[in-house]
Structure formats: C-alpha cells, structure tokens
Enzyme design. Sequence first.
Site, PDB file in Angstrom:
ATOM      1  N   CYS A   1       0.803  -1.235   0.000  1.00  0.00           N
ATOM      2  CA  CYS A   1       0.000   0.000   0.000  1.00  0.00           C
ATOM      3  C   CYS A   1       0.834   1.283   0.000  1.00  0.00           C
ATOM      4  CB  CYS A   1      -0.931   0.004   1.214  1.00  0.00           C
ATOM      5  SG  CYS A   1      -0.062   0.147   2.800  1.00  0.00           S
TER       6      CYS A   1
ATOM      7  N   CYS B   1       3.145  -3.278   8.495  1.00  0.00           N
ATOM      8  CA  CYS B   1       2.464  -2.082   7.999  1.00  0.00           C
ATOM      9  C   CYS B   1       1.191  -1.872   8.810  1.00  0.00           C
ATOM     10  CB  CYS B   1       2.120  -2.238   6.511  1.00  0.00           C
ATOM     11  SG  CYS B   1       1.205  -0.834   5.851  1.00  0.00           S
TER      12      CYS B   1
ATOM     13  N   ASP C   1      29.946   5.940  -9.320  1.00  0.00           N
ATOM     14  CA  ASP C   1      29.266   7.032  -8.613  1.00  0.00           C
ATOM     15  C   ASP C   1      29.684   6.994  -7.145  1.00  0.00           C
ATOM     16  OD1 ASP C   1      27.584   8.851  -7.445  1.00  0.00           O
ATOM     17  OD2 ASP C   1      25.723   7.890  -8.082  1.00  0.00           O
TER      18      ASP C   1
ATOM     19  N   CYS D   1      -2.121  -1.737   6.187  1.00  0.00           N
ATOM     20  CA  CYS D   1      -2.728  -2.860   5.467  1.00  0.00           C
ATOM     21  C   CYS D   1      -2.452  -4.223   6.085  1.00  0.00           C
ATOM     22  CB  CYS D   1      -2.281  -2.865   4.002  1.00  0.00           C
ATOM     23  SG  CYS D   1      -0.566  -3.389   3.765  1.00  0.00           S
TER      24      CYS D   1
END
Length: 450
Positions: A209, A228, A356, A231
């Site tokens: 979610c 979570c 990088d 959800c």
Amino acid sequence: MSVKSSFAVAVGRSSYWFLHTFMKGGSSLPGKLTNQIDPDILATLGRDYEVVIITGTNGKTLTTALTVKVLQAKYHNILTNPTGSNMKQGIITAFLTHKTGRSGKKIAVLEVDEANVIEVTKYIKPTAFVFTNIFRDQMDRYGELYTTYKKILAGVAKAPDATIIANGDAPIFNSQSLPNPIIYYGFNHQQDGERKAPYNTDGVLCPVCNHILHYKFLIYSNLGKYYCPHCGFSRPKLQHSVTALTHLTPTQSQFVVDQQALKINIGGTYNIYNALAAYSVGRYFDIAPDKIAQALDADEKVFGRQEVIQVGTKAVTLILVKNPVGLNQVFNLISLNHKPFSLVTLLNANYADGIDTSWIWDSDFEKMAAQKLPCYIAGGERVTDIAFRWQVAGVPKDSLIQIKDLDQVAEKIKNLPTQQVYVLATYTAVLQLREKLAAQGFIAAANRKH
C-alpha cells in the site's frame, strides 16, 4: 561432452595453468575464453552438481565461505568460487579448476553477482538460492532496490522449483509471491516495541500500500521485525532465528540460533546475518546444529573481510566497503574497539567499485569524526572526494592526511601513532593496497592473489 565442449575446457584449463603458474592469477580470463568457444559450456560443467546460488548486495563472499565450511561437515566434494569472481566467466573458471572427487554428492556453492543470476540459471538449475539483502549499491550498474531485485528474480524464474533461503528481516524478499518454496531466517532476540527506521533509510515503503513500514524492533537499515499498520503486511514466519546475542567484540561474535550456541571469529552484526544464512543452508542439507557450530568456529579469514595484516609493528585490519549501509555497519563495528586506533579510508571509482561516489554522503562519517581519532588518512584515486567528506564531518585539518598514491599510504601506515590501524577501502583499492603490501613482503606469496 561434445568435441566443442572438450576443446573449450582444454583451452580454459591450459590458460588457467599458465596464468596461475606464471602470473599468480587467472580467476576470470580462463572462463571467458572457454565461454567464447562454447557459450553453453556452463550447462556441461554444472550438469552433475547440486548448486546453491548465493546473491544479494552485502555479505555474498563471507556467506559463501561460511556455507562451504558448514557443508564440509558432511560433504567432501564441494566446488566454490573463493576469489569472489562472481560473474559468469569467473563461475566457469571455478568449475574448470575444481578437482572432482570420485564418489559422493557433488555440490557447488556459488557466489553470484545480482545481475548475473540469470546468466547462471540459463544453464544450471540450482537446488537452492540464498538471498542475503538488497541495499542501494553501485547505482550505475544496479539502479534502485526493486530494479536489483527484478534482476535476481529474472534468474529465479528459470528455476521455479529451487528453494529460496532468504533474509526474512528484509521487506523486499516478502514483496512478491513466488512459486518457489521459501525458508526465512532473521533475528528474534528482542522484545517487541514500536519504532520506525531512520529518516534516510531506503526500502521502508510497504510493497502493498506504499505506507511507511513500522518495526517491532530494528536491527539496522531496513532490516527487522517490520509490519504495515495500514494494510497488515508483515514479516513472515522465520524458520531459523537468532534468539540471543551473548558476546560481541570487533573480532568475534557469540550468539544463539534455534537454541544452538554459535561463534564466529569475525565481528559485526551484519556478519551474524551471514552466519545465520550459512546455518540455514546447513539445516536445509540436514546437517546437525552442533556440527554447524563446529564449522562456523573455524578461524578462517576471508579476503578483505576483517583480514589482519601485520605491517611492521602495526596490526592492520583491512575491510572492504562499497555502500552506505555496509560502511555504517563497519563504523559501528570498529567503534566497539576501546583501544586507540588510526583510520585509513581509500576511495576508488572504477567499474568494479561503482563509478558514482555520491554514496559516501549517505554514510555516517560524523560518527567516526566525533571519536577524534589520533589520525585519519584519506587516499585512493578519489582522495579529494573522501577527504572533503571527512572535513565536512568535522575532522580537523591537522588530524587528516591526504595521500593519493597507495605506495605512500603503505609507508605512512608504518609510522602511524597507534598499534592498531583500520583500512576501509573500496574493491579495487583493496586489491591495489594488498599488491603494495605483498611487494613489500607483508603478505605471504600464497595469499597475494584472491
């Protein structure tokens, strides 16, 4: 074996003999030559093996080494790629150079680069995959977390019957439904509480979610007992778990897994995860917990993983670093050392390191700057970048030495004010520094090439 395959193998083995005998190397080129002659050679070489593929961002090399030690408690015909050459050509070389025993089950324990899993599973159907973790790493090669995971899953799709042995504390490994049997491992050594990951942590959005994940407890980064509240998505049931941390030092960890006391002769919570993965593979292969404990207790050092090199009177601990999560864990590890030490950080930006270098700004250099160590050395090809990072973190100019040339770094180490020295270096910088120290006689000839 076909005529083409036989010729390819002959060329590969001959090139390995030459390179190994006269150049003290040969972990990758023999496999590349063999593959050019017969692109399907991996299917031929791996045909009779039960294969375990170990992949993920951090911990592949040590997890592979520990898994081999564990499996050797029961099996005696094990192939692996100990040099860390984990792309297709390096894996072919590992098969070419393995001396097969005459009897018993043949097992291949392979460290595999995340983007190369599919290059192996095109030809070999593994018995098991081991997923260590996925963190932001070498953005130029892998992209973001879910991009990396998709690369791995593309390879897994070629082997839907293989068992996945995954870090259950990593939300990403519970984010997609897979046909494979899955065994989860993780930590269960704390009482449940309520917290969130630090604000700059990657991978803490619920994959169902997109709300922020919460944690009953957090180990580091995004690893822990997550759920979570929106959800109900949550950490899966763990088949194997750490239930107690009994003694932790910079050079040793003692802990309990499934009521079995374990010890590894290397420090760091992140390395307990590696040992837990190896333990889980051992149990998958029906090795008794006490036998696993004996295997893990072996005092075996792995290239660049807290490898200690005596340089004159200095004990130099060499540690490979390559991304923010790994570097922060190493900072936590060396902070456990209560004796004076100096710190050398070497930053390169070649293809094998990741070109990088912006990741150093997501690492907690301020933590180490606050310790006010006797001496900080910044070095390597990107010395200006790493030195500036230390300056921003608060290291005074009179405590920071900038040295680009690694010959000069090796010389400076001999004269540092502390007996203990930590060298944190990216991959090619580790190789280069080891070559310098070997040339000066501080590393035995047998250990010069990895």
